[in-house]
Design an enzyme around this catalytic site. Structure first.
Site, PDB file in Angstrom:
ATOM      1  N   GLY A  20       0.788  -1.240   0.000  1.00  0.00           N
ATOM      2  CA  GLY A  20       0.000   0.000   0.000  1.00  0.00           C
ATOM      3  C   GLY A  20       0.819   1.287   0.000  1.00  0.00           C
ATOM      4  CG  ASN A  22       1.961   3.257  -5.785  1.00  0.00           C
ATOM      5  OD1 ASN A  22       2.366   4.306  -6.279  1.00  0.00           O
ATOM      6  ND2 ASN A  22       2.534   2.089  -6.017  1.00  0.00           N
ATOM      7  CB  ILE A  97      -7.513  -9.785 -13.972  1.00  0.00           C
ATOM      8  CG1 ILE A  97      -5.987  -9.848 -14.034  1.00  0.00           C
ATOM      9  CG2 ILE A  97      -8.097  -9.286 -15.302  1.00  0.00           C
ATOM     10  CD1 ILE A  97      -5.441 -10.857 -15.017  1.00  0.00           C
ATOM     11  CG  LEU A  98     -10.970  -5.035 -11.415  1.00  0.00           C
ATOM     12  CD1 LEU A  98     -10.890  -3.510 -11.434  1.00  0.00           C
ATOM     13  CD2 LEU A  98     -11.858  -5.514 -10.264  1.00  0.00           C
ATOM     14  CG  ASN A 112      -3.099  -0.663 -13.005  1.00  0.00           C
ATOM     15  OD1 ASN A 112      -2.990  -0.799 -11.777  1.00  0.00           O
ATOM     16  ND2 ASN A 112      -2.452  -1.438 -13.855  1.00  0.00           N
ATOM     17  CG  HIS A 114       2.203  -2.362 -15.339  1.00  0.00           C
ATOM     18  ND1 HIS A 114       1.739  -3.554 -14.822  1.00  0.00           N
ATOM     19  CD2 HIS A 114       3.234  -2.690 -16.164  1.00  0.00           C
ATOM     20  CE1 HIS A 114       2.454  -4.553 -15.319  1.00  0.00           C
ATOM     21  NE2 HIS A 114       3.363  -4.053 -16.137  1.00  0.00           N
ATOM     22  CG  ASP A 150      -0.952  -4.556 -17.157  1.00  0.00           C
ATOM     23  OD1 ASP A 150      -1.645  -3.937 -16.334  1.00  0.00           O
ATOM     24  OD2 ASP A 150      -0.269  -5.547 -16.858  1.00  0.00           O
ATOM     25  CD  GLU A 179       5.181   1.688  -8.949  1.00  0.00           C
ATOM     26  OE1 GLU A 179       4.089   1.532  -8.396  1.00  0.00           O
ATOM     27  OE2 GLU A 179       5.951   0.737  -9.189  1.00  0.00           O
TER      28      GLU A 179
HETATM   29  C1  GAR Z   1       3.696  -1.377  -7.323  1.00  0.00           C
HETATM   30  O1  GAR Z   1       5.001  -1.510  -7.831  1.00  0.00           O
HETATM   31  C2  GAR Z   1       2.687  -1.407  -8.459  1.00  0.00           C
HETATM   32  O2  GAR Z   1       3.120  -0.748  -9.617  1.00  0.00           O
HETATM   33  C3  GAR Z   1       2.572  -2.887  -8.700  1.00  0.00           C
HETATM   34  O3  GAR Z   1       2.557  -3.465  -7.422  1.00  0.00           O
HETATM   35  C4  GAR Z   1       3.321  -2.643  -6.524  1.00  0.00           C
HETATM   36  C5  GAR Z   1       2.439  -2.306  -5.351  1.00  0.00           C
HETATM   37  O4  GAR Z   1       3.169  -1.631  -4.346  1.00  0.00           O
HETATM   38  N1  GAR Z   1       1.376  -3.198  -9.439  1.00  0.00           N
HETATM   39  C6  GAR Z   1       1.284  -4.221 -10.258  1.00  0.00           C
HETATM   40  O5  GAR Z   1       2.198  -4.992 -10.466  1.00  0.00           O
HETATM   41  C7  GAR Z   1      -0.063  -4.348 -10.931  1.00  0.00           C
HETATM   42  N2  GAR Z   1       0.002  -5.286 -11.991  1.00  0.00           N
HETATM   43  P1  GAR Z   1       2.405  -0.884  -3.168  1.00  0.00           P
HETATM   44  O6  GAR Z   1       1.376  -1.875  -2.602  1.00  0.00           O
HETATM   45  O7  GAR Z   1       3.481  -0.577  -2.174  1.00  0.00           O
HETATM   46  O8  GAR Z   1       1.751   0.332  -3.725  1.00  0.00           O
END
Ligand code: GAR
Length: 193
Positions: A20, A22, A97-98, A112, A114, A150, A179
């Site tokens: 979490g 992000n 995946i929704l 999203n 990625h 994606d 990110e």
């Molecule tokens: C992030 O790197 C995000 O881009 C990736 O998971 C991580 C989550 O980190 N998302 C994917 O791979 C989606 N396909 P976080 O929980 O610390 O935000």
């Protein structure tokens, strides 16, 4: 830093599955006056998601849904989002995946993040694959969610250099820092007047 009351902002749900970070950066952003969004609910498929702690810290409602019955979970989520008048979904490390039906219900209103420079390295294990492929750069992408994984319209990307000694772990950390800046910037790009 100017804080706002959030009353006339776009009501947003953030979907998470893991740590979490992000989500944390989006919550902090949402509290700035310049932010067009407020975060009104956190949704997860994973009761052990570390990111759920941010719901507690920032007093945001959180809900856990069991994706073993995906159709049912999605119906319940839609019900909850409509009830709370949510207008935007930000996927932030949400690892399910929704369905097309779900996405149709929020058409053009799901974003999203990625961890690759899309269209390169869709799906999982992006850092391993970028290093194995001897890429000079990787990065992250914020995009609209379409029914193809994606593949929705790209909003913003940020490039990082892959060093000779890079491991998936170091690359992942480096990209994650970007990110946290990119997601708020992408939201500003789409929703600012
Ligand atoms: C992030 O790197 C995000 O881009 C990736 O998971 C991580 C989550 O980190 N998302 C994917 O791979 C989606 N396909 P976080 O929980 O610390 O935000």
């Amino acid at each position: 830093m100017a804080l706002s009351t959030g009353s006339n902002k776009i009501k947003t749900a953030v979907f998470i599955s893991g740590s979490g970070s992000n989500l944390n950066s989006l919550i902090k952003f949402s509290k700035l006056k310049k932010s067009p969004i407020s975060i009104d609910i956190i949704i997860t498929n994973n009761p052990k998601s570390k990111g759920l702690k941010f719901g507690k810290v920032f007093k945001i409602k959180k809900k856990i849904f069991n994706f073993k019955k995906k159709n049912l979970a999605e119906k319940q989520i839609l019900f909850e989002l409509k009830r709370k008048k949510i207008n935007l979904i930000c996927l932030a490390g949400f690892m399910k995946i929704l369905s097309k039906t779900f996405i149709k219900n929020f058409s053009g209103k799901i974003l999203n993040i990625h961890p690759s420079l899309l269209p390169k390295f869709k799906g999982l294990n992006t850092h391993e694959r970028a290093i194995k492929n001897k890429e000079k750069y990787s990065g992250c992408t914020v995009h609209f969610v379409s029914s193809k994984l994606d593949s929705g319209k790209i909003i913003l990307q940020k490039k990082v250099i892959i060093n000779k000694s890079e491991t998936p772990k170091t690359l992942g950390k480096k990209i994650l820092i970007q990110e946290h800046k990119l997601y708020p910037r992408a939201i500003l790009k789409v929703f600012s007047l």
